[in-house]
Motif scaffolding. Structure first.
Motif, short mmCIF file in Angstrom:
data_model
loop_
_atom_site.label_atom_id
_atom_site.label_comp_id
_atom_site.label_asym_id
_atom_site.label_seq_id
_atom_site.Cartn_x
_atom_site.Cartn_y
_atom_site.Cartn_z
N GLU A 30 6.09 3.95 -12.11
CA GLU A 30 7.05 3.94 -13.22
C GLU A 30 8.15 4.98 -12.96
N ARG A 31 7.75 6.14 -12.46
CA ARG A 31 8.74 7.17 -12.13
C ARG A 31 9.67 6.71 -11.00
N ALA A 32 9.12 5.87 -10.11
CA ALA A 32 9.91 5.40 -8.96
C ALA A 32 10.80 4.20 -9.30
N ALA A 43 -4.33 5.53 -12.94
CA ALA A 43 -3.28 6.05 -13.83
C ALA A 43 -2.20 6.80 -13.03
N ARG A 44 -2.61 7.58 -12.02
CA ARG A 44 -1.60 8.35 -11.27
C ARG A 44 -0.70 7.41 -10.47
N SER A 45 -1.30 6.29 -9.99
CA SER A 45 -0.48 5.33 -9.24
C SER A 45 0.54 4.70 -10.18
N ARG A 46 0.09 4.30 -11.38
CA ARG A 46 1.03 3.66 -12.31
C ARG A 46 2.12 4.65 -12.72
N ALA A 47 1.72 5.92 -12.93
CA ALA A 47 2.72 6.94 -13.30
C ALA A 47 3.74 7.07 -12.18
N PHE A 48 3.24 7.05 -10.95
CA PHE A 48 4.17 7.15 -9.81
C PHE A 48 5.12 5.96 -9.77
N TYR A 66 -1.75 17.05 -0.19
CA TYR A 66 -0.28 17.10 -0.22
C TYR A 66 0.30 16.36 -1.42
N GLU A 67 -0.56 16.09 -2.42
CA GLU A 67 -0.07 15.36 -3.59
C GLU A 67 0.86 16.21 -4.45
N ARG A 68 1.66 15.51 -5.26
CA ARG A 68 2.59 16.11 -6.23
C ARG A 68 3.60 17.04 -5.57
N ARG A 69 3.97 16.70 -4.35
CA ARG A 69 5.02 17.47 -3.67
C ARG A 69 6.19 16.59 -3.30
N GLY A 70 6.23 15.40 -3.89
CA GLY A 70 7.38 14.52 -3.66
C GLY A 70 7.28 13.65 -2.41
N LEU A 71 6.10 13.64 -1.74
CA LEU A 71 6.00 12.85 -0.51
C LEU A 71 6.10 11.35 -0.80
N ALA A 72 5.41 10.90 -1.86
CA ALA A 72 5.48 9.47 -2.18
C ALA A 72 6.89 9.08 -2.61
N GLN A 73 7.56 9.98 -3.31
CA GLN A 73 8.96 9.69 -3.67
C GLN A 73 9.82 9.54 -2.43
N ALA A 74 9.58 10.40 -1.44
CA ALA A 74 10.35 10.29 -0.18
C ALA A 74 10.03 8.98 0.51
N TRP A 82 0.84 -1.19 0.00
CA TRP A 82 0.00 0.00 0.00
C TRP A 82 0.87 1.24 0.00
N ILE A 83 0.44 2.26 -0.72
CA ILE A 83 1.07 3.58 -0.58
C ILE A 83 -0.04 4.59 -0.76
N CYS A 84 -0.03 5.60 0.07
CA CYS A 84 -1.10 6.60 0.02
C CYS A 84 -0.60 7.93 0.55
N VAL A 85 -0.96 9.00 -0.15
CA VAL A 85 -0.62 10.35 0.28
C VAL A 85 -1.92 11.15 0.35
N HIS A 86 -2.07 11.95 1.37
CA HIS A 86 -3.27 12.79 1.53
C HIS A 86 -3.40 13.70 0.31
C1 LIG Z 1 0.04 7.65 -6.21
C2 LIG Z 1 0.37 8.58 -5.03
C3 LIG Z 1 0.88 7.73 -3.84
C4 LIG Z 1 1.48 9.57 -5.47
O1 LIG Z 1 1.80 10.38 -4.33
P1 LIG Z 1 2.48 11.83 -4.50
O2 LIG Z 1 3.08 12.22 -3.17
O3 LIG Z 1 1.51 12.77 -5.10
O4 LIG Z 1 3.63 11.52 -5.55
P2 LIG Z 1 4.96 12.38 -5.80
O5 LIG Z 1 4.69 13.83 -5.61
O6 LIG Z 1 6.07 11.81 -5.00
O7 LIG Z 1 5.17 12.12 -7.36
C5 LIG Z 1 6.32 11.49 -7.88
C6 LIG Z 1 6.14 11.29 -9.36
O8 LIG Z 1 5.08 10.34 -9.61
C7 LIG Z 1 4.35 10.73 -10.79
N1 LIG Z 1 2.98 11.14 -10.42
C8 LIG Z 1 2.48 11.27 -9.17
N2 LIG Z 1 1.19 11.65 -9.22
C9 LIG Z 1 0.86 11.76 -10.52
C10 LIG Z 1 -0.31 12.14 -11.21
N3 LIG Z 1 -1.45 12.49 -10.56
N4 LIG Z 1 -0.30 12.14 -12.56
C11 LIG Z 1 0.83 11.81 -13.24
N5 LIG Z 1 2.01 11.47 -12.64
C12 LIG Z 1 2.01 11.43 -11.29
C13 LIG Z 1 5.10 11.92 -11.37
O9 LIG Z 1 6.13 11.42 -12.23
C14 LIG Z 1 5.72 12.53 -10.13
O10 LIG Z 1 6.86 13.30 -10.38
P3 LIG Z 1 6.68 14.87 -10.79
O11 LIG Z 1 5.69 15.48 -9.82
O12 LIG Z 1 8.08 15.41 -10.65
O13 LIG Z 1 6.15 14.86 -12.19
C15 LIG Z 1 -0.86 9.43 -4.62
O14 LIG Z 1 -1.41 10.04 -5.76
C16 LIG Z 1 -1.94 8.62 -3.93
O15 LIG Z 1 -1.91 8.43 -2.72
N6 LIG Z 1 -2.94 8.14 -4.72
C17 LIG Z 1 -4.06 7.43 -4.13
C18 LIG Z 1 -3.66 6.10 -3.54
C19 LIG Z 1 -3.11 5.13 -4.57
O16 LIG Z 1 -3.55 5.07 -5.70
N7 LIG Z 1 -2.12 4.33 -4.13
C20 LIG Z 1 -1.50 3.32 -4.99
C21 LIG Z 1 -2.27 2.06 -5.03
S1 LIG Z 1 -2.16 1.18 -3.48
#
Ligand SMILES: CC(C)(COP(=O)(O)OP(=O)(O)OC[C@H]1O[C@@H](n2cnc3c(N)ncnc32)[C@H](O)[C@@H]1OP(=O)(O)O)[C@@H](O)C(=O)NCCC(=O)NCCS
Length: 157
Positions: A128-130, A121-126, A85-93, A78-82
């Motif tokens: 792949e970026r990770a 889609a945003r999860s998959r994008a994350f 606070y999205e798109r601020r690098g928290l999931a990357q950290a 599981w990974i989840c960010v509020h």
């Molecule tokens: C997926 C999730 C964890 C990403 O968290 P986040 O803190 O916003 O991610 P980051 O800011 O660290 O993003 C890192 C990179 O991931 C990709 N990314 C993240 N969110 C994205 C989005 N909405 N659309 C496209 N790319 C995205 C980007 O490449 C991003 O880098 P960039 O901002 O420099 O372009 C968050 O959107 C989330 O909690 N989603 C709901 C829960 C979920 O789907 N969890 C996964 C399944 S268990």
């Protein structure tokens, strides 16, 4: 955004993590129930969990565990960010901390399963970026038209 601290969650963080799960918009009520149950199990030591705090409140977490009967593989469950606070690098950290945790425990592979639905889609994008790559896909696994995608990341040893 204030100071970002990556740390292990404690029982007092449960409500903040539940809020992130409920508000992120990705999970059904049943999924939230399962996720919070796994957080409780992690707090009891059954899984590994890493949290990310902003301004004194946990705003995200990732939860992992060893893949049973493997030498060095781990599952990312599981990974989840509020959403505030999205798109601020928290999931990357979180992912960097998770990679470090797995490596420190002697692991070298992290595997996860996710949905192929457009809502993920945003999860998959994350992922792949990770550094995760799609290594398998099971058609119609969750439901008709909803594939299971298997991602894997191999860590340097
Ligand atoms: C997926 C999730 C964890 C990403 O968290 P986040 O803190 O916003 O991610 P980051 O800011 O660290 O993003 C890192 C990179 O991931 C990709 N990314 C993240 N969110 C994205 C989005 N909405 N659309 C496209 N790319 C995205 C980007 O490449 C991003 O880098 P960039 O901002 O420099 O372009 C968050 O959107 C989330 O909690 N989603 C709901 C829960 C979920 O789907 N969890 C996964 C399944 S268990």
């Amino acid at each position: 955004m204030g100071a970002v601290i990556v740390r292990a969650p404690v029982a007092a963080d449960r409500a903040a993590l539940l809020e992130a799960l409920e508000r992120c918009g990705a999970f059904s009520a049943l999924e939230v129930e399962i996720a919070i149950g796994m957080i409780d199990e992690a707090l009891a030591g059954d899984y590994s969990v890493v949290g990310v705090e902003v301004d004194g409140v946990l705003r995200g977490y990732t939860l992992l565990g060893r893949a049973t009967l493997t030498e060095r593989s781990w599952y990312l469950y599981w990974i989840c960010v509020h959403p505030a606070y999205e798109r601020r690098g928290l999931a990357q950290a979180l992912q960097r901390a998770a990679d470090d945790l797995v490596q420190a425990a002697g692991g070298d592979k992290i595997v996860l399963e996710t949905s192929g639905r457009s809502g993920y889609a945003r999860s998959r994008a994350f992922y792949e970026r990770a550094g995760f790559a799609e290594t398998g896909r099971i058609r119609d696994f969750y439901a008709a038209g909803d594939d299971c995608i298997i991602y894997c990341k191999t860590l340097p040893t």
